[in-house]
Every structure is written in structure tokens, then in C-alpha cells.
Design a protein around this motif. Structure first.
Motif: not given
Length: 207
Positions: A137-138, A191-199, A203-206
């Protein structure tokens, strides 16, 4: 004897000059300039953990006496989520990252890679991209100077986040192959993982 003394004097002067030049280089006295240090505390927070980010930045950054980083973040509604970082030398910008909301809907990998992935920072022909391993999904793509990754964020509205990392100048500009592809992938993923939490994505980050 005079000629011999002149020769000895010339040799001594040459040796002294060489030693002085060497000392100036080691001490970073002009006209020699040292290469600055990329300090963890000065790197953009939104690039992710410094222990992962700093080694990648040290590998790709062009040699320069001084580095600086400027961060921008908008933590309002996820519909308008925006996050960016600019890495600069004394003379110019060498790296830029950007994360924005992407409406995925029924998008395919091809439509994403030729749309947001290629155009969000500046246009790049999607034919230059290679897909790198990600979760089903990524999606992630990388070229010699750019990496992009999209991760699902909210199921409502099929919202995702697209992160771009663009390398404008590098430590070895003449090497045009895939010299920095792994560092670009590492920076984009972090950077994407940080933004995923920041936003506040649900949905899980995988990856």
C-alpha cells in the motif's frame, strides 16, 4: 661554494614553504577552507531521527565550511498538511524535502509517479524513476537525484502523504549513476515516517 650555499638556501625555503602550507591546511588558515560539520541539533526535526539522517546528509552534502537547515511545518487540518526542509551551504541550497497531502482515490502507481511524485517539487520525467521496495500500500520511486514516497494516512477520502527528497548538488557531482540512491531512499523514508506521525495519520505506516 657560493652556488652550493644558494642551492641549500633555496631548498630550505621550499621546505619551509611546504611545511607552512601544510600547517595552514591542517589549521584551516586561509586560503585553505575546512569542511564544516553537520550537527544533529541543527538538522530539521521533520527529517526524522538524527542518528539515521545525519550519516546520510554527511554522505551526500557538497564540501563546505558551513551548513544550515530551515524547516517549515503546518500542523493544521490534515487537508492542508505541509512540511518541508531546506539544506544549504554558504552559497546555495543543496537539498530540499517536501511533504503534502495526496488524494489517492483510485490512483494507480503509474498515475502517482507521473503526477505528484514527479511534479511536487519540480518536474522530472517519470522514466528516470526506479521503484524501490515498499509495502503493497506504499509506493516509492528513486532516481539519481530524487526520491518520492506516498503512504496512506486516512481511510476517509483516501488521503495519503507524498514526500519528496530532491538533491540539488552533491559531494561528487560528476558521478551521475546511482551513487546516492540509498541515501535518498533513507531520507525519504525517515521524513515520510515523521510526517505520518506529525499529521496524526490513523492508517499504519508500512515500508
Amino acid at each position: 661554494m657560493k652556488k652550493s650555499n644558494v642551492g641549500i638556501l633555496a631548498t630550505s625555503l621550499a621546505a619551509a614553504t611546504a611545511l607552512a602550507a601544510g600547517a595552514a591546511y591542517l589549521l584551516q588558515i586561509p586560503p585553505f577552507e575546512g569542511v564544516g560539520t553537520i550537527e544533529a541539533g541543527k538538522v530539521c526535526e521533520n527529517l526524522g531521527p538524527s542518528n539515521k539522517v545525519v550519516p546520510a546528509l554527511k554522505e551526500i552534502a557538497p564540501p563546505d565550511p558551513k551548513y544550515s537547515f530551515v524547516e517549515q511545518r503546518n500542523q493544521g487540518s490534515v487537508d492542508f498538511f505541509f512540511s518541508s526542509c531546506s539544506g544549504r551551504t554558504e552559497e546555495s541550497e543543496f537539498l530540499v524535502t517536501r511533504t503534502e497531502v495526496t488524494m489517492l482515490g483510485n490512483s494507480s502507481f503509474q498515475s502517482w509517479s507521473s503526477g505528484p511524485a514527479s511534479k511536487m517539487v519540480e518536474t522530472e520525467n517519470p522514466r528516470n524513476f526506479d521503484r524501490f521496495n515498499t509495502d503493497a500500500n506504499t509506493w516509492g520511486v528513486v532516481s539519481k537525484s530524487k526520491a518520492a514516497i506516498v503512504t496512506p494516512c486516512f481511510s476517509h477520502g483516501h488521503q495519503g502523504l507524498t514526500t519528496i527528497v530532491l538533491l540539488r548538488s552533491s559531494a561528487e557531482p560528476e558521478r551521475t549513476a546511482d551513487r546516492y540512491r540509498q541515501e535518498l531512499i533513507d531520507l525519504a523514508t525517515s521524513t515520510a515516517e515523521f510526517a505520518h506521525e506529525d499529521a496524526g495519520c490513523t492508517l499504519p505506516f508500512k515500508v
